[in-house]
Motif scaffolding. Structure first.
Motif, PDB file in Angstrom:
ATOM      1  N   ALA A  82       0.833  -1.208   0.000  1.00  0.00           N
ATOM      2  CA  ALA A  82       0.000   0.000   0.000  1.00  0.00           C
ATOM      3  C   ALA A  82       0.866   1.257   0.000  1.00  0.00           C
ATOM      4  CB  ALA A  82      -0.937  -0.007   1.204  1.00  0.00           C
ATOM      5  N   VAL A  83       1.975   1.217   0.726  1.00  0.00           N
ATOM      6  CA  VAL A  83       2.893   2.362   0.752  1.00  0.00           C
ATOM      7  C   VAL A  83       3.489   2.593  -0.631  1.00  0.00           C
ATOM      8  CG1 VAL A  83       5.094   3.207   1.664  1.00  0.00           C
ATOM      9  CG2 VAL A  83       3.432   2.136   3.210  1.00  0.00           C
ATOM     10  N   CYS A  84       3.909   1.515  -1.305  1.00  0.00           N
ATOM     11  CA  CYS A  84       4.502   1.631  -2.649  1.00  0.00           C
ATOM     12  C   CYS A  84       3.481   2.206  -3.633  1.00  0.00           C
ATOM     13  CB  CYS A  84       4.995   0.274  -3.132  1.00  0.00           C
ATOM     14  SG  CYS A  84       6.427  -0.346  -2.221  1.00  0.00           S
ATOM     15  N   LEU A  87       3.070   5.925  -3.086  1.00  0.00           N
ATOM     16  CA  LEU A  87       4.211   6.699  -3.588  1.00  0.00           C
ATOM     17  C   LEU A  87       4.115   6.889  -5.100  1.00  0.00           C
ATOM     18  CD1 LEU A  87       7.167   5.192  -1.491  1.00  0.00           C
ATOM     19  CD2 LEU A  87       6.039   7.411  -1.188  1.00  0.00           C
ATOM     20  N   ILE A  88       3.708   5.827  -5.812  1.00  0.00           N
ATOM     21  CA  ILE A  88       3.543   5.945  -7.263  1.00  0.00           C
ATOM     22  C   ILE A  88       2.449   6.958  -7.593  1.00  0.00           C
ATOM     23  CG2 ILE A  88       2.778   4.722  -9.333  1.00  0.00           C
ATOM     24  CD1 ILE A  88       4.186   2.233  -8.279  1.00  0.00           C
ATOM     25  N   GLU A  89       1.383   6.909  -6.840  1.00  0.00           N
ATOM     26  CA  GLU A  89       0.263   7.814  -7.091  1.00  0.00           C
ATOM     27  C   GLU A  89       0.636   9.271  -6.826  1.00  0.00           C
ATOM     28  OE1 GLU A  89      -3.416   8.715  -8.497  1.00  0.00           O
ATOM     29  OE2 GLU A  89      -2.498   6.697  -8.423  1.00  0.00           O
ATOM     30  N   GLU A  90       1.473   9.495  -5.807  1.00  0.00           N
ATOM     31  CA  GLU A  90       1.798  10.862  -5.396  1.00  0.00           C
ATOM     32  C   GLU A  90       2.919  11.499  -6.219  1.00  0.00           C
ATOM     33  OE1 GLU A  90       2.675  10.965  -1.235  1.00  0.00           O
ATOM     34  OE2 GLU A  90       0.836   9.897  -0.678  1.00  0.00           O
ATOM     35  N   TYR A  91       3.879  10.699  -6.672  1.00  0.00           N
ATOM     36  CA  TYR A  91       5.095  11.292  -7.217  1.00  0.00           C
ATOM     37  C   TYR A  91       5.315  11.055  -8.715  1.00  0.00           C
ATOM     38  CZ  TYR A  91       6.291  12.207  -2.388  1.00  0.00           C
ATOM     39  OH  TYR A  91       6.265  12.685  -1.091  1.00  0.00           O
ATOM     40  N   TYR A  92       4.381  10.408  -9.389  1.00  0.00           N
ATOM     41  CA  TYR A  92       4.591  10.135 -10.809  1.00  0.00           C
ATOM     42  C   TYR A  92       3.359  10.555 -11.616  1.00  0.00           C
ATOM     43  CZ  TYR A  92       8.516   7.412  -9.054  1.00  0.00           C
ATOM     44  OH  TYR A  92       9.677   7.027  -8.429  1.00  0.00           O
ATOM     45  N   TYR A 132      11.520   3.197  -9.699  1.00  0.00           N
ATOM     46  CA  TYR A 132      10.111   3.109 -10.106  1.00  0.00           C
ATOM     47  C   TYR A 132       9.691   1.637 -10.250  1.00  0.00           C
ATOM     48  CZ  TYR A 132       5.869   3.763 -12.911  1.00  0.00           C
ATOM     49  OH  TYR A 132       4.579   3.727 -13.379  1.00  0.00           O
ATOM     50  N   ILE A 133      10.569   0.813 -10.830  1.00  0.00           N
ATOM     51  CA  ILE A 133      10.262  -0.619 -10.967  1.00  0.00           C
ATOM     52  C   ILE A 133      10.182  -1.285  -9.595  1.00  0.00           C
ATOM     53  CG2 ILE A 133      11.187  -2.835 -11.778  1.00  0.00           C
ATOM     54  CD1 ILE A 133      12.212  -1.413 -14.255  1.00  0.00           C
ATOM     55  N   LEU A 134      11.061  -0.864  -8.677  1.00  0.00           N
ATOM     56  CA  LEU A 134      11.011  -1.410  -7.304  1.00  0.00           C
ATOM     57  C   LEU A 134       9.645  -1.133  -6.673  1.00  0.00           C
ATOM     58  CD1 LEU A 134      13.764  -1.223  -4.614  1.00  0.00           C
ATOM     59  CD2 LEU A 134      11.496  -0.368  -4.055  1.00  0.00           C
ATOM     60  N   LEU A 135       9.129   0.086  -6.900  1.00  0.00           N
ATOM     61  CA  LEU A 135       7.807   0.420  -6.357  1.00  0.00           C
ATOM     62  C   LEU A 135       6.709  -0.375  -7.049  1.00  0.00           C
ATOM     63  CD1 LEU A 135       8.108   4.309  -5.981  1.00  0.00           C
ATOM     64  CD2 LEU A 135       8.347   2.565  -4.196  1.00  0.00           C
ATOM     65  N   LEU A 136       6.847  -0.616  -8.352  1.00  0.00           N
ATOM     66  CA  LEU A 136       5.859  -1.410  -9.080  1.00  0.00           C
ATOM     67  C   LEU A 136       5.805  -2.845  -8.550  1.00  0.00           C
ATOM     68  CD1 LEU A 136       6.326  -0.314 -12.816  1.00  0.00           C
ATOM     69  CD2 LEU A 136       4.340   0.131 -11.363  1.00  0.00           C
ATOM     70  N   LYS A 137       6.954  -3.390  -8.196  1.00  0.00           N
ATOM     71  CA  LYS A 137       6.985  -4.758  -7.670  1.00  0.00           C
ATOM     72  C   LYS A 137       6.257  -4.832  -6.331  1.00  0.00           C
ATOM     73  CE  LYS A 137      11.290  -6.243  -9.899  1.00  0.00           C
ATOM     74  NZ  LYS A 137      12.685  -6.678  -9.683  1.00  0.00           N
ATOM     75  N   ALA A 138       6.487  -3.838  -5.474  1.00  0.00           N
ATOM     76  CA  ALA A 138       5.806  -3.764  -4.170  1.00  0.00           C
ATOM     77  C   ALA A 138       5.862  -5.096  -3.423  1.00  0.00           C
ATOM     78  CB  ALA A 138       4.353  -3.316  -4.359  1.00  0.00           C
TER      79      ALA A 138
END
Length: 239
Positions: A82-84, A87-92, A132-138
């Motif tokens: 959920a945190v990842c 972060l994607i929603e807020e910063y990209y 960004y890929i690290l966040l996508l993997k979550a």
């Protein structure tokens, strides 16, 4: 991005997982460069620029370096995804989320996108893309794979240098004529000479020496008679 900023978070995978592991053990009262330098065995300047700034940017710690509520959710395996996503929603921006929405996104294409939109060089763009890929993997289990990889690199023995084989071949300049020729063959001794026997009709050859004593007073006619008689008696001797 919501705030119109053209820069993006960039945190190395190793630093991300190392700091999260520290927070899982004990959330510090305040995160300072000296805390990170000691805990992660790194320089203070590197800790300040590579960790303090980026973690403030994504809201894990506040402007004073104190951990936020997001920090507690971030260290929790059940809330990590959920945190990842947050972060994607807020910063990209929406464009990148529409183009690259899966962890198997092409790294080079993603890097090119960041180079164009962040107006940065390829090394920085690649760091943006990897994070960004690290966040996508979550996936919190990625931490175990990253740790195992670091341990493998540490324990990997150094490759021994190959010893150069010493050549036993003589240099061409040092090769003598005797080396390039075949060894001389010892002469075969000749058999001892055998006595030669003259064989005539399977019988030894007979030599007869005839001595004639002719008187000086003999006439020529008498001498002729003597040789005529000898020829007559000896002509059939060898038959």
């Amino acid at each position: 991005m919501a705030n119109g900023d053209t820069s993006f978070p960039k945190i190395a995978d190793a630093s991300w997982w190392k700091l999260r592991d520290l927070f899982k053990r004990k959330v510090p009262a305040i995160v300072t460069p000296t805390y990170l330098a000691t805990a992660l065995s790194m320089g203070e300047a590197s800790a300040r620029s590579n960790l303090i700034g980026p973690f403030k940017k994504i809201g894990i710690i506040d402007s004073d370096g104190k951990p936020t509520d997001r920090a507690y959710d971030w260290r929790d395996d059940h809330k990590y995804k959920a945190v990842c996503e947050a972060l994607i929603e807020e910063y990209y921006p929406q464009e990148i989320k529409d183009l690259f929405h899966s962890p198997d996104a092409d790294l080079q294409q993603l890097t090119n996108w960041f180079m164009s939109h962040a107006r940065c060089g390829e090394p920085a763009a690649k760091m943006y893309a990897r994070f960004y890929i690290l966040l996508l993997k979550a996936d919190p289990s990625e931490a175990e794979a990253a740790t195992a990889k670091r341990e493998t690199v540490k324990k990997a023995p150094a490759k021994p240098k190959k010893k150069e084989a010493k050549s036993t071949k003589k240099p061409e300049a040092e090769v003598s004529d005797s080396d390039s020729r075949e060894p001389p063959v010892a002469p075969i001794p000749a058999p001892p000479a055998q006595p030669i026997q003259t064989v005539l009709n399977n019988a030894p050859e007979l030599h007869i020496n005839i001595q004639l004593h002719i008187s000086p007073e003999s006439s020529a006619e008498q001498i002729d008679k003597i040789f005529e008689s000898m020829a007559k008696h000896l002509k059939d001797f060898n038959k």
